[in-house]
Design a protein around this motif. Structure first.
Motif, short mmCIF file in Angstrom:
data_model
loop_
_atom_site.label_atom_id
_atom_site.label_comp_id
_atom_site.label_asym_id
_atom_site.label_seq_id
_atom_site.Cartn_x
_atom_site.Cartn_y
_atom_site.Cartn_z
N LEU A 122 -17.80 -10.29 -8.43
CA LEU A 122 -17.69 -8.94 -7.89
C LEU A 122 -16.75 -8.87 -6.69
O LEU A 122 -15.85 -8.02 -6.65
N ASP A 123 -16.95 -9.72 -5.69
CA ASP A 123 -16.17 -9.59 -4.46
C ASP A 123 -14.68 -9.75 -4.73
O ASP A 123 -13.85 -8.99 -4.23
N ALA A 124 -14.33 -10.76 -5.51
CA ALA A 124 -12.92 -10.98 -5.82
C ALA A 124 -12.37 -9.85 -6.68
O ALA A 124 -11.22 -9.42 -6.50
N LEU A 125 -13.19 -9.36 -7.60
CA LEU A 125 -12.73 -8.27 -8.47
C LEU A 125 -12.47 -7.01 -7.66
O LEU A 125 -11.45 -6.32 -7.85
N VAL A 126 -13.36 -6.69 -6.76
CA VAL A 126 -13.17 -5.51 -5.91
C VAL A 126 -11.90 -5.67 -5.07
O VAL A 126 -11.12 -4.72 -4.91
N ALA A 127 -11.70 -6.87 -4.55
CA ALA A 127 -10.49 -7.11 -3.75
C ALA A 127 -9.24 -6.93 -4.59
O ALA A 127 -8.23 -6.36 -4.12
N ALA A 128 -9.26 -7.40 -5.83
CA ALA A 128 -8.10 -7.26 -6.71
C ALA A 128 -7.81 -5.79 -7.00
O ALA A 128 -6.66 -5.33 -6.94
N VAL A 129 -8.86 -5.05 -7.31
CA VAL A 129 -8.65 -3.62 -7.62
C VAL A 129 -8.20 -2.86 -6.38
O VAL A 129 -7.35 -1.97 -6.46
N ARG A 130 -8.74 -3.22 -5.24
CA ARG A 130 -8.29 -2.57 -4.01
C ARG A 130 -6.82 -2.85 -3.74
O ARG A 130 -6.08 -1.99 -3.27
N ALA A 131 -6.41 -4.07 -4.00
CA ALA A 131 -5.00 -4.41 -3.81
C ALA A 131 -4.11 -3.59 -4.74
O ALA A 131 -3.06 -3.08 -4.32
N LEU A 132 -4.53 -3.45 -5.97
CA LEU A 132 -3.75 -2.64 -6.91
C LEU A 132 -3.71 -1.18 -6.47
O LEU A 132 -2.66 -0.53 -6.53
N GLU A 133 -4.86 -0.68 -6.03
CA GLU A 133 -4.91 0.71 -5.59
C GLU A 133 -4.01 0.93 -4.38
O GLU A 133 -3.31 1.95 -4.27
N ALA A 134 -4.00 -0.03 -3.46
CA ALA A 134 -3.16 0.11 -2.26
C ALA A 134 -1.68 0.13 -2.63
O ALA A 134 -0.89 0.94 -2.11
N LEU A 135 -1.29 -0.76 -3.54
CA LEU A 135 0.12 -0.79 -3.96
C LEU A 135 0.47 0.49 -4.71
O LEU A 135 1.56 1.06 -4.51
N ALA A 136 -0.41 0.94 -5.59
CA ALA A 136 -0.14 2.17 -6.34
C ALA A 136 -0.10 3.37 -5.40
O ALA A 136 0.75 4.27 -5.54
N HIS A 137 -0.98 3.38 -4.43
CA HIS A 137 -1.00 4.48 -3.45
C HIS A 137 0.32 4.52 -2.67
O HIS A 137 0.87 5.59 -2.41
N GLU A 138 0.81 3.36 -2.34
CA GLU A 138 2.05 3.29 -1.56
C GLU A 138 3.22 3.86 -2.35
O GLU A 138 4.11 4.49 -1.77
N ARG A 139 3.23 3.65 -3.66
CA ARG A 139 4.35 4.10 -4.47
C ARG A 139 4.20 5.54 -4.95
O ARG A 139 5.14 6.09 -5.53
N THR A 140 3.05 6.13 -4.72
CA THR A 140 2.83 7.50 -5.20
C THR A 140 2.47 8.43 -4.05
O THR A 140 3.32 9.13 -3.50
N VAL A 141 1.22 8.40 -3.65
CA VAL A 141 0.73 9.35 -2.65
C VAL A 141 1.47 9.18 -1.33
O VAL A 141 1.95 10.15 -0.74
N ALA A 142 1.55 7.92 -0.85
CA ALA A 142 2.20 7.69 0.43
C ALA A 142 3.68 8.04 0.37
O ALA A 142 4.24 8.61 1.31
N ARG A 143 4.30 7.70 -0.75
CA ARG A 143 5.74 8.01 -0.87
C ARG A 143 5.98 9.51 -0.94
O ARG A 143 6.95 10.02 -0.35
N LEU A 144 5.12 10.21 -1.63
CA LEU A 144 5.26 11.66 -1.71
C LEU A 144 5.11 12.28 -0.32
O LEU A 144 5.90 13.16 0.06
N LYS A 145 4.15 11.79 0.43
CA LYS A 145 3.95 12.33 1.78
C LYS A 145 5.14 11.99 2.67
O LYS A 145 5.60 12.83 3.46
#
Length: 1512
Positions: free
Chosen positions: A1045-1068
């Motif tokens: 669980l802990d490693a899986l959550v960390a992996a998904v959070r990392a993906l979400e952060a990278l995806a956020h950076e290329r979409t939501v953050a970039r749009l802003k």
């Protein structure tokens, strides 16, 4: 010279007698060659012989005459000795029966005689060697012990006339050969301690004679090594207890001079004989009081013990004394010889030497003391041998050298410290504030056990203190000595490497020192040094020596990691029970941190330090009636070695702290101690303050406590007070270099006259005080940093050694976690630097192994931060991370290799040439493979590399795919053009939405020119592909799905952060930067990486359904952010977001606790803008269908409404509409999928009404486009077909009303309003649809429903009937009468009106004329019906309605009349009708007369008058 090995007799080819005769001949021949000996003939007169005695004659001889005769005939006597020997053995065939001293006597005489020349002596010594070789001298020889005693004395005092130097040196070589034969052969076991010492002294002196040739001295040195190894090997056969007991007994019985050795570097001149003669044995004493061994008597020894511990102790004592760097008698050349011999001794004895307390005491002191001082020598040869000897000692006896090893290692680390960049204003020292580890103790206080080492060539030294303190550390970091440079530095590093080669070395350091309050944190300091030394110095010059030093330090670090990894794998030892428990040591380590912090605060501000100590329960925890606070604090202050002694003295001597001062001095035991020694002990514990009042306070307290101990000859405290002051002044006077005229004993006695209670002290008493101070200065803390400081600190070390205990050695894993937590970051950083910077293959291989082992340890110890750091370090070395990735992927050339398309990108070309980067990548992914559960923050780097590889078409195909509900699996497009967003989607699906996208990542754009790829580029790309294949990314991708669980959550959070950076953050960011003119018109261009990250995130989440509860919030946060601004992203990204959301909802459906999140998602999707909803309609409906297959998922009307709202939002997409309608059909129609409940009934009604409405809308849109073709029908228009069928389904729903009424337990009035009435209203609305088929079907089904059974739920409630007319039938008629409705279908609308008018009449008759309704008041409804019929009849008089309405109305009127509702007035005055009948008739007649005059009377003629009736 013969070999140094022992001589053994293997075969006797020649008789012993022959050999003896031959050797006699060799010696006598050499004698006759000399002119003095040539004329010498041996004659024995009868007078001088024993003949007369044997015959009984008395022969008198003058003593003077005999003496003169002896002097004149000495040469002849020496020659005659051989003649006598020959005569003695002439008749003896086996000469081994002859006593050995008899055989050897002539040879000994020649060797001892000063008249002998070099060749003669050499011949005699050669003869002795031959006798050893042939076996004549053996263990079986008679009187062997006596012979060996004489032999030892003889060779040790060999005298001959000097001739040429080379010939004389041959004699010395012969001597050493004979000594080696004797000591190293079988006969060595017969020798005694005195003989061994004589022989060793002879060879040692020869080694040290600087006037001898280099060849001879080196040969003597080799012989000495062989002798020493033989002698020290005896330790393995001796019993330590017995030998020590014998030694104590011998000390009482044996005279001091009997077992002594001396060593001289210059020959002592003796009396000349005939010509210049020289005695080759060294008689110069090492110390003046040592004496030469006396001549050994020739009488046999009885019960003479074999040599053992006494001779070994004497040899060790002499060798160690030679090492004294302050003894000017010996040179570095002599010390080099002694060092080599000592090293051989320690190598031979091994750890056995420590079993003998007398030998151990010599090694501890002064052995280690002199060796450590020599380790500062500027002479490289001396330094090398000193370090070698030290390393040998530690290797063999380090168990007993705990504090000595601490001293050496601390000194070594200080000396190896890298030189700092020069700053003229800052000085040469480093501030400790930024150092991660606690370092050396304060500069002003000698470190317990680690004295500041003076230079072996200088008596002064030391460094200035660093004023900066580190919080939590008792003292500032400093450099005790000037840093070693060049070859010296490498030599010290090599020694350090040799000392630390044991697998348990670092564990031992940590357990013995870091977990000891009174010791340094040597483990931390060593690792800190090693990690820093791996990096280059500030100089940019490539220095081979520096690079070698970097390699050595790296090797030590990697060995440390390797040993720890081996322990983690099970290669560990059990912790010995006699040691303190590991838990207690770890607890001590924690307490040590607090003590260091408290001491540091005390050194800054005493009050703050005491408060900290009390807060952390380091003081005042042992209070009792006997122990006060002052006593508790004083105990800590006296025992803590980390305090500033100057500040301590100032603190305890303040007036407010008098109780602490008394308690502090009261801790000393002054009983039976002279006052000078008592003052020495006191003043060495703190620095005496400079203020007179403070000194007086200390002295008064000391006087009180010392007098209480009962000292002799002192009569009162005042006398102690004066004596204490006098000791302080005397110490200053005798040892202060600025005082020129020293105080004499007479002056001292004069100064103290009459102070002992009016009397004077005895001269002997004061003389003892004076001598004690004169011989040994009281070295106050922080006062000396040179030789005196070293002597003081060494004394402290020895004192601590008695209580420190043995050095614990155990390759245990108990401390590995704590050790690793302390040092992992700098260690991994150093390994990463080495991997990146060094080019040697071996170093790279070791670094890779280090990375792997650190990762393994991180997983073993469950330290995700460590694993993350390894991943980050390696990922930076791969060059696969990019600061900025392009949004638009360039057009790269695609080459086909073996049938496979290969994209030649800039990354593939560049990475293919970066061999080290490829190594780093392979190592990184191989480490992560199988260890993903240990990773946390490092997932960001992993997915960043995935992202970069994806954009350059280097990922495995499996990782490029995206799943949907329709077409299965497709590839994520790398490039695409943004299509315009349609306002509605009337046809097409996913394929049409993506028609403008290039669906292969290997496609090329027609907009730009594709560059060509060179052969080199292709080759480099193939190298890159091979590397990526070796990384096994697809395996890692599969393993991610199986993470904890802990490693899986960390992996998904990392993906979400990278995806956020290329979409939501970039749009802003782009919005904030003003790049957008209008928020409505702006949208980000297509970014394939954002889709890749999204797909990866969702795929991982879906593959771990057991952890969806923790993953869902992360995924939903990103998806909701995208969908909330859906118009500002690319179509494909939004579509993938929708699909992703629904795919995750499929997993949520399996978790009852998360099912509410499904409807949160549905609500989010239903709120999409119409054009977006239309574009993603197919995917939405497909997902919904899959989700609601489980009927248990939807359990409330609200949930059904959300589902229907979501379907309704996609209804304008033709494919989505088809799929939605199929779903609704399956729910409503008879079959296994039928599912109608009270919860979904209203929603089904509404959605079916929507489908029917779309049919009318579709027809109207065709009409508005002006098409002249026939109106659409169900056969050629899917919307109309669905609309028509929706009407049927609505009617089908109507059939379930009774069943739902029973099952839902709804009140009838509520069921009517929520279920039935909306359905009828829907049919009513659709009866005015523009689509003719829908309209006619609707009005037909409406009629069936109204006229069928069970339409009224409550018979007594006329309200339902009114609602049918007011909300169903009347609105329908109103709509049909509207011109705009008529224009929707001018040809078919008249028929609809006709059917509606008929429905109106039939419904009235069915509902209001029923039994039970006759009394209901329907007058208003009836008048409204008449109004509507009026309008229908007159809307178009040419229409069929004009004729049909009267007919229908006629039937209604007749029925009403028949049931007694509509009753004409009687002809008579007597009217029997009730009020309702009268009102209804009047209103009806009045209303009908407007459009059908006389119609009512025609249909219902008035009754005849009574007169007419009577007449008839």
């Amino acid at each position: 010279m013969t070999s140094s090995g022992p001589t053994t007799k293997t075969r006797q080819a020649v008789s012993h007698k022959h050999v003896l005769y031959s050797e006699i001949l060799s010696v006598t021949t050499a004698m006759r060659k000399n002119s003095r000996w040539a004329s010498s003939t041996h004659f024995v007169s009868a007078k001088d012989s024993t003949l007369g005695s044997n015959l009984g004659l008395r022969i008198s001889t003058s003593p003077y005459a005999a003496q003169v005769s002896g002097r004149n005939n000495r040469e002849a006597e020496l020659m005659g000795g051989f003649q006598e020997l020959k005569r003695a053995v002439r008749d003896i065939e086996d000469i081994t029966v002859v006593e050995l001293p008899v055989i050897l006597a002539p040879f000994f005489a020649i060797i001892r005689s000063p008249l002998s020349t070099g060749p003669i002596t050499s011949a005699a010594l050669s003869a002795l060697h031959s006798l050893f070789v042939c076996g004549l001298i053996s263990k079986s020889s008679i009187a062997l012990e006596q012979a060996l005693v004489e032999l030892s004395s003889t060779v040790s005092h060999c005298k001959f006339e000097a001739s040429d130097s080379s010939g004389d040196e041959v004699v010395l070589l012969r001597i050493m050969a004979v000594i080696e034969d004797c000591l190293c052969g079988d006969m060595g076991s017969v020798l005694g301690d005195i003989e061994v010492c004589e022989m060793l002294e002879t060879v040692l002196t020869t080694c040290c004679q600087i006037r001898l040739s280099e060849t001879l001295r080196r040969s003597a040195e080799n012989t000495m090594h062989a002798l020493v190894r033989t002698v020290f090997s005896r330790l393995h056969h001796l019993d330590p207890e017995k030998e020590e007991a014998k030694l104590r007994t011998a000390d009482e019985d044996v005279q001091e001079g009997e077992i002594k050795m001396t060593v001289a570097t210059e020959p002592e001149p003796r009396e000349k004989v005939a010509s210049d003669s020289q005695e080759v044995t060294s008689e110069t004493l090492l110390e003046p009081e040592e004496t030469i061994i006396p001549q050994t008597p020739t009488t046999p020894h009885i019960d003479r013990p074999q040599y053992g511990l006494p001779s070994i102790i004497e040899l060790l004592r002499v060798l160690i004394n030679v090492l004294d760097p302050n003894d000017q008698q010996h040179t570095d050349s002599t010390r080099l010889i002694a060092l080599g011999i000592l090293n051989a001794a320690f190598e031979e004895s091994g750890s056995r030497i420590a079993d003998f307390p007398s030998l151990e005491a010599l090694v501890l002191d002064p052995g280690c003391k002199f060796l450590f001082q020599l380790a500062r020598s500027d002479n490289t040869s001396v330094l090398h041998l000193a370090l070698r000897t030290i390393s040998t000692i530690f290797d063999t006896t380090r168990k007993h050298l705990k504090l000595q090893q601490e001293l050496f290692l601390a000194f070594t680390i200080d000396r190896l410290a890298l030189p700092l960049s020069p700053h003229p204003t800052k000085g040469p020292y480093v501030a400790a504030a930024k150092k991660p580890y606690a370092a050396s103790p304060r500069p002003s206080t000698p470190r317990p056990g680690t004295p500041a080492m003076p230079n072996s060539n200088s008596s002064t030294g030391g460094d200035a203190p660093d004023p900066e303190y580190e919080k939590g550390t008792a003292v500032p970091s400093r450099i005790l000595v000037a840093p070693a440079r060049g070859e010296t530095r490498n030599l010290i590093l090599e020694t350090l490497s040799q000392i630390s080669r044991h697998p348990s070395f670092m564990v031992d350091l940590y357990a013995n020192y870091d977990c000891d309050v009174n010791c340094e944190n040597l483990f931390e300091r060593l690792i800190e040094f090693l990690t820093k030394a791996v990096y280059p110095s500030d100089s940019n010059i490539e220095d081979p020596l520096q690079r070698n030093a970097q390699y050595l330090c790296l090797d030590l670090l990697l060995a440390f990691v390797n040993d720890m990894a081996a322990r983690a794998e099970g290669s560990t030892e059990n912790w010995p029970s006699e040691f303190p428990t590991p838990e207690s040591l770890i607890q001590t380590k924690s307490q040590k941190k607090l003590i260091l912090t408290g001491a540091a605060r005390f050194n800054t501000k005493p009050k703050s330090g005491i408060a900290f100590l009390e807060e952390n329960k380091l003081i005042y925890t042992d209070l009792s009636e006997e122990i006060t606070k002052a006593h508790s604090l004083a105990s800590f202050l006296k025992g803590c070695t980390k305090l500033d002694k100057r500040l301590l003295g100032d603190f305890i001597s303040k007036p407010d702290n008098i109780d602490i001062l008394k308690a502090f001095i009261g801790l000393f035991d002054f009983k039976n101690k002279p006052i000078a020694e008592a003052m020495r002990e006191l003043l060495e514990s703190f620095r005496l303050p400079g203020e007179a009042q403070q000194i007086s306070r200390i002295t008064e307290t000391f006087a009180s406590i010392y007098f209480a101990s009962g000292p002799e000859e002192i009569k009162n405290e005042d006398a102690v007070y004066v004596l204490a002051y006098s000791v302080i002044m005397l110490n200053t006077d005798l040892h202060n270099p600025q005082v020129r005229k020293r105080m004499t004993i007479e002056d001292y006695q004069k100064n103290l006259r009459g102070v002992n209670d009016g009397a004077s002290f005895t001269s002997e008493f004061l003389q003892n005080i004076y001598d004690s101070i004169r011989k040994r200065e009281i070295v106050m803390p922080e006062e000396h940093t040179g030789q005196l400081g070293f002597e003081y600190a060494w004394k402290e070390l020895l004192a601590r050694s008695r209580q420190a205990g043995d050095f614990m050695i155990c390759n245990s894993s108990h401390f590995d976690v704590d050790m690793f937590k302390i040092v992992w970051k700098p260690v991994i950083s150093a390994i990463a630097h080495a991997f990146i910077s060094f080019e040697e293959e071996y170093i790279i291989q070791r670094s890779i192994a280090g990375f792997r082992q650190c990762a393994t340890l991180a997983g073993h110890f469950r330290l995700p931060d460590v694993f993350d750091f390894v991943v980050v370090s390696l990922s930076e070395a791969t060059s696969l991370l990019s600061d900025s990735l392009p949004v638009r992927v360039p057009n790269y050339p695609v080459i086909e290799i073996e049938g496979q398309p290969i994209t030649v990108s800039n990354l593939s070309v560049k990475f293919g040439t970066n061999f080290k980067g490829q190594l780093a990548a392979v190592v990184l992914f191989n480490i992560v493979n199988g260890n993903g559960n240990a990773l946390r923050e490092g997932w960001t780097q992993i997915f960043e590399m995935f992202q970069n590889l994806f954009l350059h078409s280097l990922l495995p195909t499996r990782m490029l795919q995206m799943e949907d509900f329709l077409g299965g699996v497709s590839m994520i497009p790398l490039r695409g053009s943004q299509p315009p967003r349609p306002t509605t989607r009337s046809d097409g699906g996913l394929l049409s939405a993506l028609s403008s996208y290039l669906m292969t990542p290997y496609g090329s754009s027609v907009e730009t020119l594709v560059p060509d790829a060179t052969d080199a580029d292709v080759e480099n790309t193939l190298c890159t592909i091979d590397c990526i294949t070796s990384c096994r990314l697809d395996e890692l991708y599969s393993q991610i799905m199986q993470l904890d669980l802990d490693a899986l959550v960390a992996a998904v959070r990392a993906l979400e952060a990278l995806a956020h950076e290329r979409t939501v953050a970039r749009l802003k960011q782009e919005s904030d930067d003003g790049l957008t003119q209008s928020d409505d018109a702006f949208s980000l261009p297509y970014d394939p990486a954002s889709i890749f990250l999204l797909e990866t995130m969702v795929s991982i989440s879906r593959q771990a359904p057991q952890h969806i509860e923790e993953l869902w919030p992360i995924v939903f946060e990103h998806l909701s952010a995208l969908l909330s601004a859906s118009t500002q992203y690319s179509v494909l990204l939004i579509e993938r977001a929708v699909v992703s959301l629904l795919r995750v909802c499929l997993i949520l459906a399996q978790k009852p606790s998360l099912r509410d999140q499904i409807y949160v998602s549905f609500d989010l999707l239903s709120g999409l803008p119409p054009n977006i909803a239309s574009s993603v309609g197919e995917q939405v409906v497909s997902g919904v269908i899959l989700i609601i297959q489980d009927r248990d998922i939807i359990s409330s009307q609200t949930e059904w409404n959300l589902v229907f709202a979501l379907i309704r939002s996609t209804i304008f997409n033709s494919e989505a509409a088809r799929m939605s309608f199929d779903l609704i059909t399956s729910l409503v129609s008879d079959g296994p999928a039928q599912f109608i409940t009270a919860d979904n009934f209203p929603g089904l009604t509404t959605i079916l009404d929507d489908f029917a409405t779309i049919a009318g809308t579709s027809t109207e849109s065709r009409q508005q486009r002006g098409r002249r073709a026939d109106p659409p029908t169900s056969s050629n228009s899917p919307p109309i077909a669905r609309g028509k069928m929706a009407i049927d389904l609505l009617f089908n729903l109507h059939k379930f009303l009774p069943q739902l009424l029973d099952s839902s337990h709804l009140p009838k009035h509520q069921a009517w309003r929520q279920l039935c009435l909306p359905l009828l209203a829907s049919l009513s609305r659709q009866s005015a649809s523009a689509a003719r088929e829908v309209r006619h079907n609707a009005i037909g089904q409406l009629q069936r429903a109204l006229l069928g059974p069970h339409i009224i739920f409550e018979e007594a409630d006329h309200t339902q009937v009114e609602e049918i007319f007011n909300r169903v039938i009347f609105p329908l008629l109103d709509d049909l009468l509207k011109p705009e409705v008529f224009q929707k279908d001018p040809q078919g609308m008249p028929e609809t009106r006709l059917r509606a008018s008929a429905l109106l009449c039939k419904a009235f008759m069915h509902l209001d004329m029923r039994e039970g309704q006759a009394k209901a008041d329907f007058r208003i409804i009836w008048i409204q019906i008449l109004d509507l019929l009026d309008r229908l009849m007159n809307i178009d008089k040419g229409d069929q309605l004009y004729e049909a309405v009267p007919e229908s109305l006629k039937n209604v009127v007749l029925v009403m009349n028949a049931v007694g509702i509509l009753v004409p007035p009687p002809s008579s005055e007597h009217d029997e009708r009730d009020e309702r009948q009268r009102t209804l008739w009047t209103a009806t007649q009045e209303r009908m007369e407007r459009f059908l005059p006389g119609f009512l009377e025609d249909v219902i003629p008035p009754p005849p008058h009574s007169s007419e009736v009577d007449a008839s």
